[in-house]
Write an enzyme that holds these catalytic residues in place. Structure first.
Site, PDB file in Angstrom:
ATOM      1  N   ILE A  91      35.363  46.388  54.871  1.00  0.00           N
ATOM      2  CA  ILE A  91      36.777  46.577  55.187  1.00  0.00           C
ATOM      3  C   ILE A  91      37.586  46.550  53.893  1.00  0.00           C
ATOM      4  O   ILE A  91      37.448  45.617  53.091  1.00  0.00           O
ATOM      5  CB  ILE A  91      37.281  45.460  56.127  1.00  0.00           C
ATOM      6  N   CYS A  92      38.427  47.545  53.700  1.00  0.00           N
ATOM      7  CA  CYS A  92      39.332  47.572  52.557  1.00  0.00           C
ATOM      8  C   CYS A  92      40.676  47.022  53.028  1.00  0.00           C
ATOM      9  O   CYS A  92      41.444  47.708  53.703  1.00  0.00           O
ATOM     10  CB  CYS A  92      39.491  48.996  52.016  1.00  0.00           C
ATOM     11  N   LEU A  93      40.920  45.767  52.716  1.00  0.00           N
ATOM     12  CA  LEU A  93      42.153  45.094  53.110  1.00  0.00           C
ATOM     13  C   LEU A  93      42.471  44.093  52.012  1.00  0.00           C
ATOM     14  O   LEU A  93      41.638  43.229  51.702  1.00  0.00           O
ATOM     15  CB  LEU A  93      41.948  44.394  54.467  1.00  0.00           C
TER      16      LEU A  93
END
Length: 163
Positions: A91-93
């Site tokens: 996840i890119c967060l």
């Protein structure tokens, strides 16, 4: 009991007490009663989004110096989303990396991931196909693709998605 375990047990108790206030989180708990560093979560797609009706399992690994360092969270159930790697579930967060603060809890982090589903950030994609549809303004194509993958991957009664 060490401080990390104490914090995690408090978070678990807080979540269980308030679980009904966040229906998008179906489950948030340790994956194994003997190991508080491995958790699992299940989130539901929000109504009126292309993710509606889907359920996604998340794997959560707690670092030894939590909450000073963020948990490592990934999707176990495949999901088509601009900010999630389709094969690895990464996840890119920002909050899972540079924007982390000890004020975040596992519940608030899972809620942020749930909100990310309906608020993608196509400028920092891990899934370029999904991001390109948004960047080109093809909302109908994007939502159709998301609905298709949601139906194929997150609404099945198979081992990866215990509905």
């Amino acid at each position: 009991m060490d401080p990390v375990s104490r914090r995690l047990l408090k978070e678990l108790n807080d979540y269980q007490r308030e679980a009904k206030t966040h229906p998008e989180i179906i489950e948030l708990c340790p994956a194994d009663d003997e190991d508080l560093t491995q958790w699992r979560a299940t989130i539901a797609g929000l109504n009126n989004t292309p993710f509606q009706g889907g359920l996604w399992n998340l794997e959560i690994k707690i670092p030894h110096n939590y909450p000073m360092q963020p948990p490592v969270i990934k999707f176990v159930t495949p999901i088509c989303h601009p900010n999630v790697h389709f094969k690895t579930g990464e996840i890119c967060l920002d909050l899972l990396k540079t924007a982390w603060s000890p004020a975040w809890t596992l519940k608030s982090t899972v809620l942020a991931i749930s909100l990310l589903l309906s608020n993608p950030e196509p400028s920092s994609p891990l899934n370029c196909d999904a991001a390109n549809l948004l960047r080109c303004g093809d909302i109908v194509g994007y939502e159709s693709m998301i609905r298709m993958y949601t139906q194929l991957l997150a609404m099945n009664d198979d081992d990866s998605n215990p509905n």
